[in-house]
Design a protein around this motif. Structure first.
Motif, PDB file in Angstrom:
ATOM      1  N   ARG A  19      34.891 -37.660 -45.666  1.00  0.00           N
ATOM      2  CA  ARG A  19      36.245 -37.112 -45.722  1.00  0.00           C
ATOM      3  C   ARG A  19      36.200 -35.714 -45.170  1.00  0.00           C
ATOM      4  O   ARG A  19      35.300 -34.955 -45.439  1.00  0.00           O
ATOM      5  CB  ARG A  19      36.628 -37.110 -47.179  1.00  0.00           C
ATOM      6  CG  ARG A  19      37.909 -36.565 -47.708  1.00  0.00           C
ATOM      7  CD  ARG A  19      38.123 -35.107 -47.661  1.00  0.00           C
ATOM      8  NE  ARG A  19      37.470 -34.400 -48.721  1.00  0.00           N
ATOM      9  CZ  ARG A  19      37.661 -33.116 -48.944  1.00  0.00           C
ATOM     10  NH1 ARG A  19      38.432 -32.399 -48.189  1.00  0.00           N
ATOM     11  NH2 ARG A  19      37.017 -32.514 -49.907  1.00  0.00           N
ATOM     12  N   ARG A  20      37.152 -35.360 -44.326  1.00  0.00           N
ATOM     13  CA  ARG A  20      37.217 -34.027 -43.760  1.00  0.00           C
ATOM     14  C   ARG A  20      38.419 -33.312 -44.376  1.00  0.00           C
ATOM     15  O   ARG A  20      39.529 -33.800 -44.345  1.00  0.00           O
ATOM     16  CB  ARG A  20      37.421 -34.079 -42.233  1.00  0.00           C
ATOM     17  CG  ARG A  20      36.307 -34.742 -41.467  1.00  0.00           C
ATOM     18  CD  ARG A  20      35.042 -33.947 -41.389  1.00  0.00           C
ATOM     19  NE  ARG A  20      35.206 -32.667 -40.756  1.00  0.00           N
ATOM     20  CZ  ARG A  20      34.205 -31.836 -40.548  1.00  0.00           C
ATOM     21  NH1 ARG A  20      32.980 -32.152 -40.931  1.00  0.00           N
ATOM     22  NH2 ARG A  20      34.396 -30.663 -39.983  1.00  0.00           N
ATOM     23  N   ALA A  21      38.177 -32.163 -44.959  1.00  0.00           N
ATOM     24  CA  ALA A  21      39.260 -31.378 -45.547  1.00  0.00           C
ATOM     25  C   ALA A  21      39.856 -30.468 -44.491  1.00  0.00           C
ATOM     26  O   ALA A  21      39.167 -30.012 -43.586  1.00  0.00           O
ATOM     27  CB  ALA A  21      38.726 -30.550 -46.708  1.00  0.00           C
ATOM     28  N   SER A  23      41.006 -27.173 -42.822  1.00  0.00           N
ATOM     29  CA  SER A  23      40.550 -25.787 -42.907  1.00  0.00           C
ATOM     30  C   SER A  23      41.354 -24.943 -41.944  1.00  0.00           C
ATOM     31  O   SER A  23      41.652 -25.370 -40.832  1.00  0.00           O
ATOM     32  CB  SER A  23      39.062 -25.693 -42.556  1.00  0.00           C
ATOM     33  OG  SER A  23      38.684 -24.345 -42.456  1.00  0.00           O
ATOM     34  N   ARG A  28      32.166 -22.918 -39.248  1.00  0.00           N
ATOM     35  CA  ARG A  28      31.367 -23.528 -40.288  1.00  0.00           C
ATOM     36  C   ARG A  28      30.658 -22.429 -41.055  1.00  0.00           C
ATOM     37  O   ARG A  28      30.006 -21.584 -40.474  1.00  0.00           O
ATOM     38  CB  ARG A  28      30.348 -24.464 -39.657  1.00  0.00           C
ATOM     39  CG  ARG A  28      29.287 -24.996 -40.591  1.00  0.00           C
ATOM     40  CD  ARG A  28      28.319 -25.841 -39.776  1.00  0.00           C
ATOM     41  NE  ARG A  28      27.141 -26.200 -40.537  1.00  0.00           N
ATOM     42  CZ  ARG A  28      26.103 -25.393 -40.699  1.00  0.00           C
ATOM     43  NH1 ARG A  28      26.087 -24.199 -40.171  1.00  0.00           N
ATOM     44  NH2 ARG A  28      25.044 -25.803 -41.389  1.00  0.00           N
ATOM     45  N   CYS A  31      26.316 -25.410 -45.082  1.00  0.00           N
ATOM     46  CA  CYS A  31      26.225 -26.846 -45.307  1.00  0.00           C
ATOM     47  C   CYS A  31      25.198 -27.083 -46.408  1.00  0.00           C
ATOM     48  O   CYS A  31      24.101 -26.508 -46.384  1.00  0.00           O
ATOM     49  CB  CYS A  31      25.816 -27.563 -44.018  1.00  0.00           C
ATOM     50  SG  CYS A  31      25.695 -29.363 -44.193  1.00  0.00           S
ATOM     51  N   SER A  54      36.255 -23.626 -48.890  1.00  0.00           N
ATOM     52  CA  SER A  54      36.877 -24.827 -48.318  1.00  0.00           C
ATOM     53  C   SER A  54      36.287 -25.198 -46.970  1.00  0.00           C
ATOM     54  O   SER A  54      36.391 -26.347 -46.529  1.00  0.00           O
ATOM     55  CB  SER A  54      38.390 -24.621 -48.181  1.00  0.00           C
ATOM     56  OG  SER A  54      38.656 -23.544 -47.306  1.00  0.00           O
ATOM     57  N   THR A  55      35.660 -24.244 -46.299  1.00  0.00           N
ATOM     58  CA  THR A  55      35.057 -24.525 -44.998  1.00  0.00           C
ATOM     59  C   THR A  55      33.594 -24.934 -45.099  1.00  0.00           C
ATOM     60  O   THR A  55      32.956 -25.241 -44.094  1.00  0.00           O
ATOM     61  CB  THR A  55      35.180 -23.295 -44.077  1.00  0.00           C
ATOM     62  OG1 THR A  55      34.814 -22.133 -44.813  1.00  0.00           O
ATOM     63  CG2 THR A  55      36.602 -23.150 -43.571  1.00  0.00           C
ATOM     64  N   THR A  57      30.455 -27.454 -46.366  1.00  0.00           N
ATOM     65  CA  THR A  57      30.281 -28.906 -46.379  1.00  0.00           C
ATOM     66  C   THR A  57      29.235 -29.292 -47.415  1.00  0.00           C
ATOM     67  O   THR A  57      28.190 -28.657 -47.520  1.00  0.00           O
ATOM     68  CB  THR A  57      29.829 -29.421 -44.995  1.00  0.00           C
ATOM     69  OG1 THR A  57      30.808 -29.088 -44.020  1.00  0.00           O
ATOM     70  CG2 THR A  57      29.652 -30.936 -45.009  1.00  0.00           C
ATOM     71  N   ILE A  81      34.533 -29.502 -47.774  1.00  0.00           N
ATOM     72  CA  ILE A  81      34.386 -30.790 -47.125  1.00  0.00           C
ATOM     73  C   ILE A  81      33.291 -31.562 -47.846  1.00  0.00           C
ATOM     74  O   ILE A  81      32.241 -31.007 -48.161  1.00  0.00           O
ATOM     75  CB  ILE A  81      33.991 -30.597 -45.645  1.00  0.00           C
ATOM     76  CG1 ILE A  81      35.040 -29.768 -44.907  1.00  0.00           C
ATOM     77  CG2 ILE A  81      33.758 -31.932 -44.958  1.00  0.00           C
ATOM     78  CD1 ILE A  81      34.555 -29.176 -43.600  1.00  0.00           C
ATOM     79  N   LYS A  83      30.999 -35.270 -47.926  1.00  0.00           N
ATOM     80  CA  LYS A  83      30.609 -36.481 -47.202  1.00  0.00           C
ATOM     81  C   LYS A  83      29.599 -37.263 -48.031  1.00  0.00           C
ATOM     82  O   LYS A  83      28.634 -36.708 -48.521  1.00  0.00           O
ATOM     83  CB  LYS A  83      29.952 -36.135 -45.865  1.00  0.00           C
ATOM     84  CG  LYS A  83      30.798 -35.359 -44.892  1.00  0.00           C
ATOM     85  CD  LYS A  83      29.974 -35.059 -43.644  1.00  0.00           C
ATOM     86  CE  LYS A  83      30.745 -34.245 -42.623  1.00  0.00           C
ATOM     87  NZ  LYS A  83      29.912 -33.943 -41.431  1.00  0.00           N
TER      88      LYS A  83
END
Length: 339
Positions: A19-21, A23, A28, A31, A54-55, A57, A81, A83
């Motif tokens: 799922r991509r939120a 931004s 980036r 991560c 929010s940015t 992952t 984000i 995944k």
């Protein structure tokens, strides 16, 4: 999280969930990889996600795909984000930080072998800094040091960070992490750990966190047995269990099992003993940690005079039908304590 040893070594699964939120910025930030979504890991990953930008992952992996799907769905509407990925290598790939929460030493070895073979070394050109690997598993210090050496050789940073606080602490975000790493590494891992807990205690060089955890849990195992025996002794002489516990807890016998996790039912309403020993720190986990502590003591040449008796008691209690799957304080029941 109970899995077969070879299951964690067969870590490729089908069907990534992602799922991509939205931004406001394409940049980036960081991560994160998180591997191991058992009772502890699930809650820790959830708390970590709640503290990320929010940015950022968060890449999740567990051999239990249902756990990955459930957590991915829970986190899908807000925040960083998230995944669900199909292998440990994918969880680590591109990650600046990787957290692992695994059941046994064999799982830790297998997972990091897979990471180093297919994750860390596959994308060196894209990394602006060394990836940091934080292993929160409770394993033996020797295995941890061996894994750390392979990670360092591959160009990463590895620290052992076992935790105390149980599922309750993991859920509330109040865990205490016992850190084993050079002091210079602490600033890079402490903020991450404080996203999932309340305290980070540097215990020394790599492996020291695990040594501290096993020493603590050995003492906890012994204190638990002593408290169970003392409570049963006093109660069989007619003492009210709450009166007896109060005497112990203002006297020299006071310890965590007597005050917080008293094994006699009804003494501490919030303790597992007061709900038929449900929840808490499972007796099988205590048996495992005690075994690791004994192995660590043997390697270090440290004498543990009470270890054999304690190990035998936890082994038999864990197999007792009336105790199996319950909090480790259930040894009180196994010893014939009054309920």
């Amino acid at each position: 999280m109970r899995v077969a040893a070879n299951a964690w070594q067969r870590v490729r699964l089908a069907g990534p969930m992602a799922r991509r939120a939205f931004s406001s910025s394409p940049a980036r930030l960081d991560c994160y990889g998180f591997i191991g979504l058992g009772q502890m890991g699930f809650q820790m990953a959830k708390n970590l996600h709640g503290k990320l930008a929010s940015t950022d992952t968060l890449q999740l992996f567990d051999i239990n795909t249902a756990a990955v799907q459930r957590l991915t769905k829970e986190l899908a509407t807000t925040g960083a984000i998230v995944k669900g990925v199909s292998s440990v290598a994918e969880a680590a790939r591109e990650a600046d930080y990787v957290v692992t929460v695994l059941p046994e030493p064999v799982h830790v070895r297998g997972v990091y072998e897979e990471i180093l073979t297919n994750g860390l070394l596959s994308t060196p050109a894209t990394r602006s800094k060394k990836p940091v690997f934080v292993d929160c598993s409770t394993i033996d210090p020797s295995t941890s040091r061996a894994v750390a050496a392979t990670v360092a050789e591959a160009g990463g940073v590895f620290v052992d960070a076992p935790m105390s606080g149980g599922v309750v602490g993991a859920t509330a975000g109040t865990l205490t992490f016992m850190l084993g790493c050079p002091a210079a590494v602490v600033p890079s891992v402490e903020p991450l750990l404080l996203h999932m807990g309340r305290r980070v205690l540097l215990c020394g060089e790599q492996g020291a966190g695990l040594a501290a955890k096993l020493a603590n849990n050995y003492l906890l195992a012994i204190n638990n047995i002593g408290t169970a025996e003392a409570m049963n002794l006093g109660m069989r002489w007619g003492l009210d269990p709450k009166v007896l516990a109060n005497v112990i807890n203002v006297s020299t016998g006071k310890c965590w099992p007597s005050e917080i996790n008293n094994p006699a039912p009804g003494v501490v309403p919030a303790a597992p003993a007061s709900r038929d020993y449900a929840g808490g720190f499972g007796i099988a986990l205590m048996r495992k940690d005690l075994k690791l502590a004994i192995e660590a003591a043997r390697e270090a040449g440290a004498k543990l005079a009470l270890a054999e008796s304690a190990q035998n008691l936890y082994e038999t209690a864990a197999q007792d039908e009336a105790c199996r799957g319950r909090d480790f304080s259930v040894v009180y029941r196994h010893l014939g304590g009054k309920e």
